[in-house]
Design a protein around this motif. Structure first.
Motif, PDB file in Angstrom:
ATOM      1  N   SER A 456       0.836  -1.206   0.000  1.00 29.38           N
ATOM      2  CA  SER A 456       0.000   0.000   0.000  1.00 29.38           C
ATOM      3  C   SER A 456       0.869   1.253   0.000  1.00 29.38           C
ATOM      4  CB  SER A 456      -0.925  -0.004   1.216  1.00 29.38           C
ATOM      5  OG  SER A 456      -1.829  -1.093   1.172  1.00 29.38           O
ATOM      6  N   ILE A 457       1.937   1.239   0.811  1.00 30.82           N
ATOM      7  CA  ILE A 457       2.839   2.393   0.852  1.00 30.82           C
ATOM      8  C   ILE A 457       3.501   2.583  -0.517  1.00 30.82           C
ATOM      9  CG2 ILE A 457       4.896   3.356   1.951  1.00 30.82           C
ATOM     10  CD1 ILE A 457       4.196   1.730   4.440  1.00 30.82           C
ATOM     11  N   ALA A 458       3.968   1.494  -1.115  1.00 31.91           N
ATOM     12  CA  ALA A 458       4.630   1.591  -2.407  1.00 31.91           C
ATOM     13  C   ALA A 458       3.668   2.116  -3.483  1.00 31.91           C
ATOM     14  CB  ALA A 458       5.180   0.224  -2.808  1.00 31.91           C
ATOM     15  N   LEU A 459       2.433   1.653  -3.476  1.00 33.43           N
ATOM     16  CA  LEU A 459       1.469   2.115  -4.469  1.00 33.43           C
ATOM     17  C   LEU A 459       1.140   3.583  -4.277  1.00 33.43           C
ATOM     18  CD1 LEU A 459      -1.016  -0.906  -4.723  1.00 33.43           C
ATOM     19  CD2 LEU A 459       0.666  -0.157  -6.409  1.00 33.43           C
ATOM     20  N   VAL A 460       1.034   4.029  -3.029  1.00 38.15           N
ATOM     21  CA  VAL A 460       0.785   5.447  -2.772  1.00 38.15           C
ATOM     22  C   VAL A 460       1.912   6.293  -3.343  1.00 38.15           C
ATOM     23  CG1 VAL A 460       0.628   7.211  -0.975  1.00 38.15           C
ATOM     24  CG2 VAL A 460      -0.675   5.098  -0.747  1.00 38.15           C
ATOM     25  N   LEU A 461       3.152   5.887  -3.090  1.00 42.93           N
ATOM     26  CA  LEU A 461       4.299   6.676  -3.528  1.00 42.93           C
ATOM     27  C   LEU A 461       4.451   6.652  -5.060  1.00 42.93           C
ATOM     28  CD1 LEU A 461       6.883   5.673  -0.779  1.00 42.93           C
ATOM     29  CD2 LEU A 461       5.547   7.784  -0.946  1.00 42.93           C
ATOM     30  N   VAL A 462       4.391   5.466  -5.653  1.00 44.72           N
ATOM     31  CA  VAL A 462       4.610   5.361  -7.097  1.00 44.72           C
ATOM     32  C   VAL A 462       3.449   5.979  -7.874  1.00 44.72           C
ATOM     33  CG1 VAL A 462       4.872   3.754  -9.020  1.00 44.72           C
ATOM     34  CG2 VAL A 462       6.078   3.342  -6.878  1.00 44.72           C
ATOM     35  N   ALA A 463       2.220   5.574  -7.552  1.00 42.88           N
ATOM     36  CA  ALA A 463       1.070   6.122  -8.266  1.00 42.88           C
ATOM     37  C   ALA A 463       0.941   7.624  -8.022  1.00 42.88           C
ATOM     38  CB  ALA A 463      -0.209   5.403  -7.833  1.00 42.88           C
ATOM     39  N   GLY A 464       1.242   8.063  -6.815  1.00 40.59           N
ATOM     40  CA  GLY A 464       1.199   9.496  -6.529  1.00 40.59           C
ATOM     41  C   GLY A 464       2.218  10.270  -7.337  1.00 40.59           C
ATOM     42  N   ALA A 465       3.423   9.704  -7.505  1.00 43.44           N
ATOM     43  CA  ALA A 465       4.450  10.382  -8.292  1.00 43.44           C
ATOM     44  C   ALA A 465       4.034  10.493  -9.758  1.00 43.44           C
ATOM     45  CB  ALA A 465       5.775   9.634  -8.170  1.00 43.44           C
ATOM     46  N   ILE A 466       3.475   9.411 -10.320  1.00 49.16           N
ATOM     47  CA  ILE A 466       3.044   9.460 -11.714  1.00 49.16           C
ATOM     48  C   ILE A 466       1.868  10.423 -11.883  1.00 49.16           C
ATOM     49  CG2 ILE A 466       2.075   8.099 -13.602  1.00 49.16           C
ATOM     50  CD1 ILE A 466       3.596   5.704 -12.566  1.00 49.16           C
ATOM     51  N   ALA A 467       0.939  10.406 -10.930  1.00 52.90           N
ATOM     52  CA  ALA A 467      -0.184  11.344 -10.998  1.00 52.90           C
ATOM     53  C   ALA A 467       0.305  12.783 -10.917  1.00 52.90           C
ATOM     54  CB  ALA A 467      -1.178  11.048  -9.876  1.00 52.90           C
ATOM     55  N   GLY A 468       1.288  13.034 -10.055  1.00 56.70           N
ATOM     56  CA  GLY A 468       1.845  14.383  -9.961  1.00 56.70           C
ATOM     57  C   GLY A 468       2.518  14.809 -11.255  1.00 56.70           C
ATOM     58  N   HIS A 469       3.250  13.878 -11.882  1.00 56.72           N
ATOM     59  CA  HIS A 469       3.928  14.199 -13.139  1.00 56.72           C
ATOM     60  C   HIS A 469       2.931  14.581 -14.222  1.00 56.72           C
ATOM     61  CE1 HIS A 469       6.410  13.837 -16.718  1.00 56.72           C
ATOM     62  NE2 HIS A 469       5.597  12.913 -17.172  1.00 56.72           N
ATOM     63  N   TYR A 470       1.903  13.757 -14.396  1.00 52.23           N
ATOM     64  CA  TYR A 470       0.951  14.052 -15.461  1.00 52.23           C
ATOM     65  C   TYR A 470       0.015  15.193 -15.077  1.00 52.23           C
ATOM     66  CZ  TYR A 470       2.487  10.188 -18.317  1.00 52.23           C
ATOM     67  OH  TYR A 470       3.245   9.365 -19.107  1.00 52.23           O
ATOM     68  N   GLY A 471      -0.174  15.441 -13.803  1.00 49.23           N
ATOM     69  CA  GLY A 471      -0.891  16.640 -13.396  1.00 49.23           C
ATOM     70  C   GLY A 471      -0.131  17.894 -13.785  1.00 49.23           C
ATOM     71  N   PHE A 472       1.190  17.859 -13.618  1.00 50.02           N
ATOM     72  CA  PHE A 472       2.019  18.988 -14.031  1.00 50.02           C
ATOM     73  C   PHE A 472       1.973  19.152 -15.546  1.00 50.02           C
ATOM     74  CE2 PHE A 472       6.136  20.459 -15.646  1.00 50.02           C
ATOM     75  CZ  PHE A 472       6.225  21.703 -15.032  1.00 50.02           C
ATOM     76  N   VAL A 473       2.038  18.041 -16.294  1.00 51.39           N
ATOM     77  CA  VAL A 473       1.968  18.110 -17.752  1.00 51.39           C
ATOM     78  C   VAL A 473       0.623  18.674 -18.193  1.00 51.39           C
ATOM     79  CG1 VAL A 473       1.934  16.725 -19.865  1.00 51.39           C
ATOM     80  CG2 VAL A 473       3.608  16.225 -18.083  1.00 51.39           C
ATOM     81  N   LEU A 474      -0.450  18.252 -17.536  1.00 54.07           N
ATOM     82  CA  LEU A 474      -1.777  18.749 -17.876  1.00 54.07           C
ATOM     83  C   LEU A 474      -1.873  20.249 -17.654  1.00 54.07           C
ATOM     84  CD1 LEU A 474      -4.672  18.087 -18.725  1.00 54.07           C
ATOM     85  CD2 LEU A 474      -5.188  17.602 -16.325  1.00 54.07           C
ATOM     86  N   ARG A 475      -1.334  20.740 -16.538  1.00 51.00           N
ATOM     87  CA  ARG A 475      -1.347  22.181 -16.266  1.00 51.00           C
ATOM     88  C   ARG A 475      -0.498  22.933 -17.290  1.00 51.00           C
ATOM     89  NH1 ARG A 475       1.065  24.242 -10.661  1.00 51.00           N
ATOM     90  NH2 ARG A 475       2.961  23.565 -11.768  1.00 51.00           N
ATOM     91  N   ASP A 477       0.082  21.992 -20.372  1.00 50.93           N
ATOM     92  CA  ASP A 477      -0.644  21.996 -21.641  1.00 50.93           C
ATOM     93  C   ASP A 477      -1.718  23.077 -21.654  1.00 50.93           C
ATOM     94  OD1 ASP A 477       0.895  20.001 -22.621  1.00 50.93           O
ATOM     95  OD2 ASP A 477      -0.668  18.466 -22.717  1.00 50.93           O
ATOM     96  N   ARG A 478      -2.411  23.253 -20.557  1.00 49.43           N
ATOM     97  CA  ARG A 478      -3.468  24.262 -20.506  1.00 49.43           C
ATOM     98  C   ARG A 478      -2.909  25.673 -20.619  1.00 49.43           C
ATOM     99  NH1 ARG A 478      -7.277  21.747 -15.639  1.00 49.43           N
ATOM    100  NH2 ARG A 478      -8.328  20.176 -16.943  1.00 49.43           N
ATOM    101  N   ARG A 479      -1.709  25.876 -20.094  1.00 46.42           N
ATOM    102  CA  ARG A 479      -1.106  27.204 -20.174  1.00 46.42           C
ATOM    103  C   ARG A 479      -0.514  27.473 -21.546  1.00 46.42           C
ATOM    104  NH1 ARG A 479       2.060  27.183 -14.677  1.00 46.42           N
ATOM    105  NH2 ARG A 479       3.597  26.249 -16.057  1.00 46.42           N
ATOM    106  N   ALA A 480       0.096  26.441 -22.151  1.00 48.17           N
ATOM    107  CA  ALA A 480       0.855  26.660 -23.385  1.00 48.17           C
ATOM    108  C   ALA A 480       0.052  26.401 -24.649  1.00 48.17           C
ATOM    109  CB  ALA A 480       2.096  25.755 -23.390  1.00 48.17           C
ATOM    110  N   ALA A 481      -1.042  25.645 -24.557  1.00 51.27           N
ATOM    111  CA  ALA A 481      -1.805  25.317 -25.758  1.00 51.27           C
ATOM    112  C   ALA A 481      -2.482  26.560 -26.302  1.00 51.27           C
ATOM    113  CB  ALA A 481      -2.848  24.246 -25.447  1.00 51.27           C
ATOM    114  N   PRO A 482      -2.635  26.670 -27.624  1.00 53.16           N
ATOM    115  CA  PRO A 482      -3.356  27.803 -28.195  1.00 53.16           C
ATOM    116  C   PRO A 482      -4.797  27.817 -27.711  1.00 53.16           C
ATOM    117  CG  PRO A 482      -2.887  26.130 -29.865  1.00 53.16           C
ATOM    118  CD  PRO A 482      -2.132  25.742 -28.634  1.00 53.16           C
TER     119      PRO A 482
END
Length: 577
Positions: A456-475, A477-482
């Motif tokens: 459970s600890i490992a899934l929280v850390l790994v899945a949380g890190a990937i979610a944070g990465h793609y959350g940053f990418v999503l933000r 994209d919203r700022r830079a996209a036309p």
């Protein structure tokens, strides 16, 4: 006030709509009965041919075969003749749903019967199975049924506008079955051959490859699967490269399936090497690497499937362009690499937590723990390069073309990865908090409670890190996209036909922009009519073409592309002559 409708007042259109469905249903029933009866009678003949001394009562088999044939054959002949007459009198019936559904069902049933029995026939021909007259009879009869209806179906390869999906579902499902049989058979042959060579090296012995029944079955799978895949993908699908079904088979079956098999083979091979190098397992070298031939065979077959379909994708994406197939292909690779990396990171982190967190039962130093760590490292070594290189390529394209930030494959990947990992991390965190609070409130909180919940600890850390990465990418994209263009008014168009030397890319982009059905027709009278994109950039102003089409107030239009210009022509159907 109520009203009633006299059955006698049924309109001619309603009767004509029901008649083809009834006729083709009768034709299918007659076909099944007559083919079954013919196979039964042929079985009796082949039994006498294969076993001249065979004795026994054949009365029941002869009676059943004759009954089915004498009932089914007249029904099929009369119904099919009526259907053919109707088709000759009305060309639209060629693409009508009852006829296309009949042809799909007839071919699908025939192909299924052939696949069920062809392995027994093939094994008999190779000397690995006793003579089976029933299997041989069914293969011969139903293969004939399939061949006849396949020839009839080619009168209009993929039906009409309303039945194209039905035809394509059959064709590309059959192609998928063929590819799976071909790959599995080739993998088995290669694995058995490599295993024999390995055994000869490490344990010299007399190994007779050709005498292995499993190998002969694999040969049959290669022949049958190869023929099935070649016909449906290489022949039937050759002129259908603009269709969604063709792309679904290419990416989901070919690219994604080949990449997944390659990753599995590479992971198995790397796992054996890491386990031996890092932990010096207590077993003989030959025994430890006994599964290497199978891993190599899996890697080779997956690599061939992946490489072939990757070459097809590159063929569809000329140098200097970034077309739809290439875009989807790269995002599929990112997804495969991301999932592999996540699984490896979670496994390694679980092992680390098991070592760091004190517990009453520590198994990290056992053979199971070492294998777990080796498996996690293997997944990381395979997944990280695949994820990193594919994502880096996408980001380079995006930096040069901000419009890519709004494409469907990128959004599907980002939202899918962000949503999935967020759900996983929230679920794992909820379980972890529940276990900790329950132990705390019951005064049973111990260090080994956390050790027991290390996954459970490992899934929280790994899945949380990937979610944070793609959350940053999503933000980002919203700022830079036309800026999003305002929603366009609904168009009156229902269908657009593109007529050009190379219509594929223009047709796809018009379908995306207008949301209507677009037919692509290749001109054979010119060789240099431009497509929407080439190595120099945009040749046809897509926005201008789209604006012309949106301004039309007709249900159909033609986009005619010539070597020096293009033209939008409104169309209006006047009926049949």
């Amino acid at each position: 006030m109520t009203s009633t409708t006299d059955p006698a007042e049924t309109t001619t259109d309603e009767r004509s709509a029901l008649r083809p469905l009834f006729v083709h249903a009768l034709a299918l029933l007659g076909l099944l009965l007559s083919a079954s009866g013919t196979a039964g009678l042929l079985r009796l003949l082949l039994e006498r041919f294969g076993e001249p001394e065979l004795a026994g009562d054949i009365a029941s088999g002869l009676a059943l075969g004759l009954a089915l044939l004498l009932v089914g054959l007249p029904v099929w002949l009369l119904a099919w003749r009526a259907a053919q007459r109707q088709t000759a009198g009305d060309p639209d019936e060629v693409r009508a749903l009852p006829r296309r559904l009949f042809l799909v069902l007839a071919r699908a049933v025939a192909l299924l019967v052939v696949l069920v029995h062809v392995f027994d026939v093939g094994a008999w021909l190779l000397g690995a199975h006793p003579y089976d007259a029933a299997a041989l009879a069914r293969v011969l009869v139903w293969l004939t049924v399939w061949g006849y209806h396949e020839r009839v179906a080619t009168e209009l390869p993929f039906g009409g506008a309303g039945t194209g999906r039905l035809d394509r579902a059959y064709v590309y499902l059959a192609a998928t079955v063929g590819l799976v049989l071909l790959a599995s058979g080739a993998g088995t042959i290669l694995a058995r051959t490599l295993q024999a060579a390995y055994d000869q090296i490490v344990r010299p012995a007399d190994v007779l490859i050709g005498g292995a029944p499993g190998l002969r079955t694999a040969v049959v799978a290669v022949v049958v699967g190869g023929a099935l895949w070649w016909w449906h993908w290489g022949v039937r699908g050759r002129g259908d490269r603009q269709a969604t079904g063709w792309h679904v088979h290419l990416f989901l079956v070919g690219v994604l399936g080949g990449a997944a098999v390659t990753v599995v083979g590479a992971s198995r091979l790397l796992y054996l090497v890491l386990l031996w190098l890092l932990f010096a397992v207590d077993e003989a070298l030959a025994a430890h690497f006994a599964h290497t031939p199978a891993a190599l065979a899996t890697l080779a077959v997956g690599g061939v499937v992946w490489g072939y379909h990757r070459a097809v994708v590159r063929e569809r994406a000329p140098s200097g362009t970034w077309t739809g197939p290439q875009r989807v292909y790269q995002h599929v690779l990112v997804a495969v690499g991301m999932l592999t990396t996540a699984a490896g990171a979670a496994t390694v982190l679980t092992f680390g937590l098991e070592v760091l967190l004190p517990a009453r039962t520590l198994v990290a130093t056992t053979d199971l723990g070492r294998r777990e760590l080796a498996g996690g490292l293997t997944l990381l070594l395979v997944g990280v390069p695949l994820w990193w290189t594919s994502w880096a390529r996408i980001e380079r394209i995006v930096r040069g073309n901000p419009r890519e930030r709004r494409t469907t494959p990128r959004r599907a990947l980002i939202f899918g990865a962000f949503g999935l990992t967020t759900l996983v991390s929230v679920g794992a965190l909820g379980r972890l908090l529940f276990v900790v609070f329950e132990a705390l409130f019951s005064d049973r909180l111990r260090a080994d409670v956390l050790a027991e919940e290390r996954w459970s600890i490992a899934l929280v850390l790994v899945a949380g890190a990937i979610a944070g990465h793609y959350g940053f990418v999503l933000r980002e994209d919203r700022r830079a996209a036309p800026a999003e263009e305002p929603a366009a008014e609904p168009v009156a168009l229902e269908r657009v036909t593109v007529l050009a030397a190379r219509p594929g890319e223009l047709a796809r982009q018009l379908a995306d922009d207008l949301g209507v059905e677009v037919d692509a027709w290749a001109r054979r009278d010119v060789d240099d009519a431009p497509s929407v994109l080439d190595e120099e950039g945009t040749v046809i102003d897509l926005e201008t073409v789209t604006a012309h089409l949106r301004a039309l107030d007709v249900p159909e239009a033609l986009v005619l592309v010539s070597p020096s210009t293009w033209e939008v022509i409104p169309l209006e159907r006047e009926g049949r002559r």
